[in-house]
Design an enzyme around this catalytic site. Structure first.
Site, PDB file in Angstrom:
ATOM      1  N   TYR A  15      -6.716   6.788   0.878  1.00 22.91           N
ATOM      2  CA  TYR A  15      -7.546   7.635   0.025  1.00 22.91           C
ATOM      3  C   TYR A  15      -7.695   9.054   0.586  1.00 22.91           C
ATOM      4  CZ  TYR A  15     -10.792   7.678  -3.910  1.00 22.91           C
ATOM      5  OH  TYR A  15     -11.387   7.890  -5.116  1.00 22.91           O
ATOM      6  N   LYS A  36      -5.956  -6.462   4.385  1.00 20.56           N
ATOM      7  CA  LYS A  36      -4.639  -7.032   4.084  1.00 20.56           C
ATOM      8  C   LYS A  36      -3.839  -7.042   5.391  1.00 20.56           C
ATOM      9  CE  LYS A  36      -1.658  -8.467   0.921  1.00 20.56           C
ATOM     10  NZ  LYS A  36      -1.827  -9.652   0.075  1.00 20.56           N
ATOM     11  N   ASP A  46      -6.579  -9.378  -1.974  1.00 19.16           N
ATOM     12  CA  ASP A  46      -6.146  -9.977  -3.250  1.00 19.16           C
ATOM     13  C   ASP A  46      -6.943 -11.245  -3.542  1.00 19.16           C
ATOM     14  OD1 ASP A  46      -4.901 -10.893  -0.946  1.00 19.16           O
ATOM     15  OD2 ASP A  46      -2.963 -11.285  -1.876  1.00 19.16           O
ATOM     16  N   ASP A  90     -12.827   1.369  -3.270  1.00 15.28           N
ATOM     17  CA  ASP A  90     -12.803   2.072  -4.556  1.00 15.28           C
ATOM     18  C   ASP A  90     -12.551   1.070  -5.680  1.00 15.28           C
ATOM     19  OD1 ASP A  90     -12.670   4.437  -6.180  1.00 15.28           O
ATOM     20  OD2 ASP A  90     -10.488   4.172  -6.257  1.00 15.28           O
TER      21      ASP A  90
END
Ligand code: NAD
Length: 330
Positions: free
Chosen positions: A122, A169, A202, A226
């Site tokens: 980001y 992740k 996920d 986000d």
């Protein structure tokens, strides 16, 4: 109490007026220092983020802010991102809860996303590699990861929460997300009274949609934060109900999660709850717990009653009318 007030663009002035009405009704004496930023500041200052806005927030240490339209074609990627960076507001806190009377799949959601606000993809450090490829750099630091993890655990303790879930992740991004996870694990040992677990991002998204009641405080890198916080807003009835806080060592800015919704600008139409609830977060931050609880209770009652609510909640009330109903309940 002196507070920087940025009404913002689009629907900003409408929801700011509604929020001020409610904040004043708490009886606390506010001294609002109003500043222009965003689209509205360009004609007067030639920039969407005049230095005096930053100076005012640095001086007052607290700001209440409406949404800002990000003008296209200036040097700023986003005024909001620039403000967060300039003031090092590293923690973005986004609580999500169900309100009786708001259509939602679940009844008892009470989640908080703590999003790291300064690093990760980001940060937008990207470039073209020749004409046919592009590269974006994901930055995760030990300092940034440890301080956001400590913030999340501190928040959990102060808010009487039970569990912190770190979202990552790290199975694929072993260096960057691996470091984030390692730091969160290390900091968790300083807080034995708070349960700690980790989830792949996920899987986290699926779990939130299926079993949101299993989660409490979640801490994650910027980009996942986000996305996951919008998912959470969607779980409880949309952006009109989503407040946020950007907190750092130097200052804190309280603002709705949503943007300036230009098509509703000046129509006195949209839901002011997102900004009023941001005001509740501000009151809590200021140590005004009783006033915060009073506003929150009044918002809950007005929404549960369902008579004086805006279009997105199935009503026909104007922004200002909903604010008056909340004040009357207080
Ligand atoms: P948006 O969040 O402004 O609006 C999307 C839609 O959500 C609206 O059309 C409306 O249907 C609904 N909505 C938003 N707020 C609502 C409310 N309070 N009550 C009821 N419904 C509401 O998103 P956008 O249209 O993609 O962005 C518009 C501008 O806002 C862009 O310039 C964007 O850069 C900016 N933006 C600013 C912030 C910020 O200041 N923090 C955040 C996001 C987007």
């Amino acid at each position: 109490m002196k507070i920087t007030l940025i009404p913002g663009d689009g629907i900003g002035p409408d929801i700011t007026a509604a929020t001020l009405r409610v904040m004043e009704a708490t009886g606390i004496k506010f001294d609002w220092e109003e500043k222009n930023a965003g689209e509205g500041a360009i004609s007067k200052y030639g920039t969407p983020l005049p230095q005096e806005v930053i100076d005012s927030i640095k001086r007052n240490k607290i700001a209440l802010k409406g949404p800002l339209t990000t003008p296209i074609g200036t040097g700023f990627r986003s005024v909001n991102v620039a403000l967060r960076k300039e003031l090092d507001l590293y923690a973005n806190v986004r609580p999500t809860r169900t309100f009786k009377g708001v259509k939602s799949r679940y009844e008892n959601i009470d989640l908080v996303v703590v999003r790291e606000n300064t690093e990760d993809l980001y940060a937008g450090i990207e470039h073209m590699v020749g004409e046919d490829a592009a590269e974006s750099i994901k930055i995760i630091t030990r300092k940034g990861s440890e301080r956001i993890a400590r913030f999340a655990f501190d928040y959990a303790v102060k808010a009487g929460r039970k569990k912190v879930t770190v979202v990552h992740k790290a199975n694929i991004m072993k260096c960057t997300d691996g470091l984030f996870l390692e730091c969160a694990r290390k900091i968790s040992q300083e807080f034995p009274e708070i349960e700690f677990e980790d989830r792949l991002v996920d899987n986290m998204c699926m779990q939130l949609v299926q079993k949101p009641e299993l989660y409490d405080v979640m801490v994650m890198p910027n980009l996942y934060g986000d996305i996951v916080s919008d998912l959470c807003a969607g779980l409880v009835g949309g952006l009109g109900m989503a407040p946020g806080a950007n907190i750092g060592e130097l200052a804190a800015i309280f603002e709705p999660v949503h943007g300036s919704a230009p098509k509703y600008a000046g129509m006195d139409k949209v839901n002011p709850s997102s900004m009023i609830l941001s005001g509740v977060l501000m009151l809590e931050y200021m140590g005004e717990k009783e006033a915060a609880d009073r506003v929150l209770k009044a918002v809950k009652e007005v929404i549960a009653e369902g008579k004086t609510v805006t279009y997105d909640l199935g009503g026909t009330a104007k922004t200002s009318e909903m604010a008056e109903a909340i004040v009357a309940r207080m």
